[in-house]
Design a protein around this motif. Structure first.
Motif, PDB file in Angstrom:
ATOM      1  N   ASN A 187      33.552  35.792  39.981  1.00 57.67           N
ATOM      2  CA  ASN A 187      32.161  35.737  39.531  1.00 57.67           C
ATOM      3  C   ASN A 187      32.036  35.318  38.068  1.00 57.67           C
ATOM      4  N   THR A 188      32.995  35.729  37.248  1.00 59.76           N
ATOM      5  CA  THR A 188      32.913  35.453  35.815  1.00 59.76           C
ATOM      6  C   THR A 188      33.717  34.220  35.397  1.00 59.76           C
ATOM      7  N   GLY A 189      34.547  33.691  36.308  1.00 58.72           N
ATOM      8  CA  GLY A 189      35.372  32.534  35.977  1.00 58.72           C
ATOM      9  C   GLY A 189      36.645  32.895  35.226  1.00 58.72           C
ATOM     10  N   GLU A 190      36.939  34.196  35.131  1.00 53.52           N
ATOM     11  CA  GLU A 190      38.164  34.634  34.450  1.00 53.52           C
ATOM     12  C   GLU A 190      39.371  34.464  35.369  1.00 53.52           C
ATOM     13  N   PHE A 191      40.541  34.372  34.755  1.00 55.24           N
ATOM     14  CA  PHE A 191      41.772  34.385  35.532  1.00 55.24           C
ATOM     15  C   PHE A 191      42.238  35.824  35.693  1.00 55.24           C
ATOM     16  N   ILE A 192      42.969  36.101  36.765  1.00 56.85           N
ATOM     17  CA  ILE A 192      43.516  37.425  37.012  1.00 56.85           C
ATOM     18  C   ILE A 192      44.712  37.625  36.083  1.00 56.85           C
ATOM     19  N   LYS A 193      44.755  38.768  35.416  1.00 59.04           N
ATOM     20  CA  LYS A 193      45.829  39.081  34.477  1.00 59.04           C
ATOM     21  C   LYS A 193      46.751  40.105  35.136  1.00 59.04           C
ATOM     22  N   VAL A 194      48.017  39.736  35.306  1.00 59.70           N
ATOM     23  CA  VAL A 194      49.000  40.600  35.959  1.00 59.70           C
ATOM     24  C   VAL A 194      50.195  40.767  35.032  1.00 59.70           C
ATOM     25  N   GLN A 195      50.674  41.994  34.890  1.00 62.46           N
ATOM     26  CA  GLN A 195      51.845  42.252  34.055  1.00 62.46           C
ATOM     27  C   GLN A 195      53.083  41.717  34.747  1.00 62.46           C
ATOM     28  N   GLY A 196      53.765  40.772  34.100  1.00 62.62           N
ATOM     29  CA  GLY A 196      55.036  40.265  34.606  1.00 62.62           C
ATOM     30  C   GLY A 196      56.187  41.036  33.995  1.00 62.62           C
ATOM     31  N   ILE A 197      57.389  40.526  34.155  1.00 67.18           N
ATOM     32  CA  ILE A 197      58.570  41.209  33.620  1.00 67.18           C
ATOM     33  C   ILE A 197      58.549  41.197  32.092  1.00 67.18           C
ATOM     34  N   TYR A 198      58.253  40.047  31.500  1.00 68.57           N
ATOM     35  CA  TYR A 198      58.291  39.930  30.047  1.00 68.57           C
ATOM     36  C   TYR A 198      56.924  39.763  29.403  1.00 68.57           C
ATOM     37  N   ASN A 199      55.972  39.260  30.153  1.00 73.65           N
ATOM     38  CA  ASN A 199      54.642  39.027  29.582  1.00 73.65           C
ATOM     39  C   ASN A 199      53.614  38.990  30.716  1.00 73.65           C
ATOM     40  N   TYR A 200      52.390  38.703  30.366  1.00 73.88           N
ATOM     41  CA  TYR A 200      51.345  38.652  31.382  1.00 73.88           C
ATOM     42  C   TYR A 200      51.317  37.295  32.070  1.00 73.88           C
ATOM     43  N   ILE A 201      50.949  37.312  33.344  1.00 75.46           N
ATOM     44  CA  ILE A 201      50.783  36.098  34.133  1.00 75.46           C
ATOM     45  C   ILE A 201      49.287  35.981  34.429  1.00 75.46           C
ATOM     46  N   TYR A 202      48.747  34.790  34.287  1.00 73.74           N
ATOM     47  CA  TYR A 202      47.331  34.558  34.569  1.00 73.74           C
ATOM     48  C   TYR A 202      47.226  33.678  35.804  1.00 73.74           C
ATOM     49  N   VAL A 203      46.443  34.134  36.782  1.00 73.09           N
ATOM     50  CA  VAL A 203      46.367  33.464  38.079  1.00 73.09           C
ATOM     51  C   VAL A 203      44.910  33.160  38.413  1.00 73.09           C
ATOM     52  N   ASN A 204      44.668  31.971  38.914  1.00 71.19           N
ATOM     53  CA  ASN A 204      43.340  31.593  39.401  1.00 71.19           C
ATOM     54  C   ASN A 204      42.999  32.470  40.606  1.00 71.19           C
ATOM     55  N   PRO A 205      41.866  33.178  40.595  1.00 68.27           N
ATOM     56  CA  PRO A 205      41.541  34.079  41.707  1.00 68.27           C
ATOM     57  C   PRO A 205      41.385  33.360  43.048  1.00 68.27           C
ATOM     58  N   ASP A 206      41.088  32.067  43.040  1.00 68.83           N
ATOM     59  CA  ASP A 206      40.959  31.327  44.296  1.00 68.83           C
ATOM     60  C   ASP A 206      42.307  31.088  44.970  1.00 68.83           C
ATOM     61  N   LYS A 207      43.395  31.374  44.275  1.00 70.52           N
ATOM     62  CA  LYS A 207      44.744  31.159  44.821  1.00 70.52           C
ATOM     63  C   LYS A 207      45.357  32.433  45.394  1.00 70.52           C
ATOM     64  N   ILE A 208      44.597  33.539  45.381  1.00 69.09           N
ATOM     65  CA  ILE A 208      45.128  34.839  45.811  1.00 69.09           C
ATOM     66  C   ILE A 208      45.036  34.979  47.332  1.00 69.09           C
ATOM     67  N   ARG A 209      46.079  35.586  47.911  1.00 72.22           N
ATOM     68  CA  ARG A 209      46.112  35.878  49.342  1.00 72.22           C
ATOM     69  C   ARG A 209      46.675  37.292  49.510  1.00 72.22           C
TER      70      ARG A 209
END
Length: 59
Positions: free
Chosen positions: A34-56
């Motif tokens: 809704n806001t156009g933000e990317f999803i922020k997920v904690q990775g092993i060393y840093n954060y990963i940003y993912v387009n919400p339209d790519k989530i399954r």
């Protein structure tokens, strides 16, 4: 029971995370859509940003 979260990139699916509270995660994904933000997920060393339209989701 955990739900596996995948994201698609270049016609391949990659595991992103496993979450226990899938309802809260789905609300977060919807908020990001809704806001156009990317999803922020904690990775092993840093954060990963993912387009919400790519989530399954896989239960």
């Amino acid at each position: 029971m955990n739900t596996k979260i995948y994201f698609s990139s270049n016609a391949q699916d990659y595991i992103l995370a496993e979450v226990e509270d899938i309802e809260t995660f789905i609300e977060y994904v919807q908020h990001c859509r809704n806001t156009g933000e990317f999803i922020k997920v904690q990775g092993i060393y840093n954060y990963i940003y993912v387009n919400p339209d790519k989530i399954r989701y896989v239960m």
